[in-house]
Scaffold this active site. Structure first.
Site, mmCIF file in Angstrom:
data_model
loop_
_atom_site.group_PDB
_atom_site.id
_atom_site.type_symbol
_atom_site.label_atom_id
_atom_site.label_comp_id
_atom_site.label_asym_id
_atom_site.label_seq_id
_atom_site.Cartn_x
_atom_site.Cartn_y
_atom_site.Cartn_z
ATOM 1 N N LYS A 127 80.507 52.186 38.148
ATOM 2 C CA LYS A 127 81.293 52.881 37.610
ATOM 3 C C LYS A 127 82.651 52.768 37.924
ATOM 4 O O LYS A 127 83.779 53.273 37.285
ATOM 5 C CB LYS A 127 80.995 54.573 38.128
ATOM 6 C CG LYS A 127 79.562 54.897 37.623
ATOM 7 C CD LYS A 127 79.653 56.480 37.564
ATOM 8 C CE LYS A 127 78.507 57.369 37.130
ATOM 9 N NZ LYS A 127 78.282 58.630 37.507
ATOM 10 N N LYS A 213 70.543 54.003 22.101
ATOM 11 C CA LYS A 213 69.929 55.187 22.745
ATOM 12 C C LYS A 213 70.303 56.595 22.096
ATOM 13 O O LYS A 213 71.371 56.511 21.600
ATOM 14 C CB LYS A 213 70.351 55.281 24.157
ATOM 15 C CG LYS A 213 69.203 55.590 25.268
ATOM 16 C CD LYS A 213 69.884 55.347 26.554
ATOM 17 C CE LYS A 213 69.516 56.781 27.514
ATOM 18 N NZ LYS A 213 69.848 56.457 28.878
ATOM 19 N N LYS A 216 74.467 61.853 22.767
ATOM 20 C CA LYS A 216 75.378 63.140 22.697
ATOM 21 C C LYS A 216 76.658 62.632 22.056
ATOM 22 O O LYS A 216 77.104 63.354 21.346
ATOM 23 C CB LYS A 216 75.723 64.035 23.933
ATOM 24 C CG LYS A 216 76.424 63.417 25.011
ATOM 25 C CD LYS A 216 76.741 64.252 25.964
ATOM 26 C CE LYS A 216 77.627 63.408 26.980
ATOM 27 N NZ LYS A 216 78.797 64.132 27.458
#
Ligand code: TRP
Length: 351
Positions: A127, A213, A216
């Site tokens: 990250k 995948k 959203k």
């Protein structure tokens, strides 16, 4: 058993979120219920096994975020969890921010967690990427908060995805060192939690591209089944899902190189509790003209009632606030004794 798990609030929930984390939580809750019933039948106390589920809103501020979006996503996630079967009467459902003991214990554990341990966390490396200097301190100490999340409640089992296993091992290391340094073997402060990695949930892919995948953030709404979609929309999206012209094979090997077909079969399997072979045993040789309506009906039957409840609850701020307030009050109560012991063990004076 005490099961404790957290989930970061995200908005725009879809089929992938349901079949990923949410459904596993509902199953854990039901298993606790069964265990309690079995214990009661055997003459024991029926309260021993319990699930605590929380929204990891404190973890969410470790990355750049928009406050209004975090608030909305937290509420949306609570609505989704309840709509999908988490029962706030049976499980303790809350958000971290309403239980200050999480932040407090994190600081207390920060004296025990080692720089070297945290430096090895792969999620931090991923990250923070190339900009480690610019990463927040919260991103680095994130796993210490996660350790506090579970140690606070003496969790015995922590359901997490494979990607969180390393954080759980760290929680065990912290608990062990704290117990060693500040408690006696006969009377440890913390229980060492076991990670519980649920059997691989099917990876749900986009309905427009079987190699991506379901997400959203995909610009095409046709790529996903949203938890807010109504029955007609679900059916339409399944019928328009990208496929190939071949009929379904009779064996799993025949799905290789056909990612879209494989994805639809996997979704069918996930909802019926069958394996891929089982679905192909039923539909092998059939074309998508037959399979898609069957899949659509299955989705409408199982997911559409949850979606309706989700939409209703999402619009009912008062109920959501009440659910969270009650869950937090119960969580604070359960956390209290362990937090006190941790302060005391460290020699900290507290009125
Ligand atoms: N870090 C977890 C994730 O991103 C969420 C989480 C926070 C969690 N605290 C936890 C999971 C405690 C299990 C237990 O998925």
């Amino acid at each position: 058993m005490r099961v404790v798990s957290g989930i970061q609030p995200t908005g725009n929930l879809h089929l992938g979120n349901y079949l990923g984390a949410i459904r596993n939580w509902v199953r854990m809750q039901d298993e606790m219920e069964d265990a309690n019933r079995a214990q009661a039948a055997a003459g024991g106390s029926a309260q021993g096994n319990q699930c605590l589920f929380f929204l990891a809103d404190l973890h969410a501020i470790s990355m750049p975020h928009v406050p209004a979006e975090l608030r909305a996503a937290t509420l949306e996630m609570v609505a989704a969890l309840v709509a999908c079967g988490i029962d706030p009467d049976r499980s303790v459902l809350f958000n971290q921010a309403q239980v200050p003991a999480h932040s407090e214990l994190q600081w207390l554990l920060s004296g025990t967690a080692r720089m070297g341990w945290l430096s090895r966390m792969t999620q931090f490396k991923d990250k923070s990427g190339k900009n480690r200097e610019g990463a927040s301190i919260a991103l680095f100490t994130y796993p210490v908060l996660q350790a506090a999340d579970v140690l606070l409640y003496q969790a015995t089992h922590v359901p997490v995805g494979e990607d969180q296993k390393q954080h759980l091992e760290l929680a065990r290391d912290i608990a062990q060192k704290f117990n060693n340094d500040f408690a006696s073997d006969e009377d440890p402060v913390f229980t060492l939690p076991e990670p519980y990695i649920p059997p691989e949930a099917a990876r749900i892919m986009s309905l427009r591209d079987g190699t991506a995948k379901m997400s959203k953030s995909d610009p095409s709404d046709m790529s996903r089944i949203n938890l807010s979609d109504d029955a007609d929309t679900m059916m339409k999206k399944v019928k328009k899902a990208k496929t190939d012209p071949e009929p379904l094979p009779s064996e799993a090997a025949g799905l290789e190189g056909r990612p879209e077909a494989k994805n639809l079969v996997a979704i069918y399997a996930a909802f019926t509790g069958q394996d891929i072979e089982g679905v192909l045993g039923e539909f092998g040789g059939a074309g998508f003209g037959t399979f898609k309506p069957a899949l659509g009906e299955l989705l409408v039957e199982t997911l559409a009632p949850m979606a309706a409840r989700f939409n209703e609850l999402k619009a009912d701020r008062e109920s959501l606030d009440a659910i969270l307030a009650r869950g937090a009050a119960r969580a604070r109560e359960i956390a209290g004794p362990t937090l006190s012991r941790a302060y005391q063990a460290l020699g900290l004076i507290r009125g």
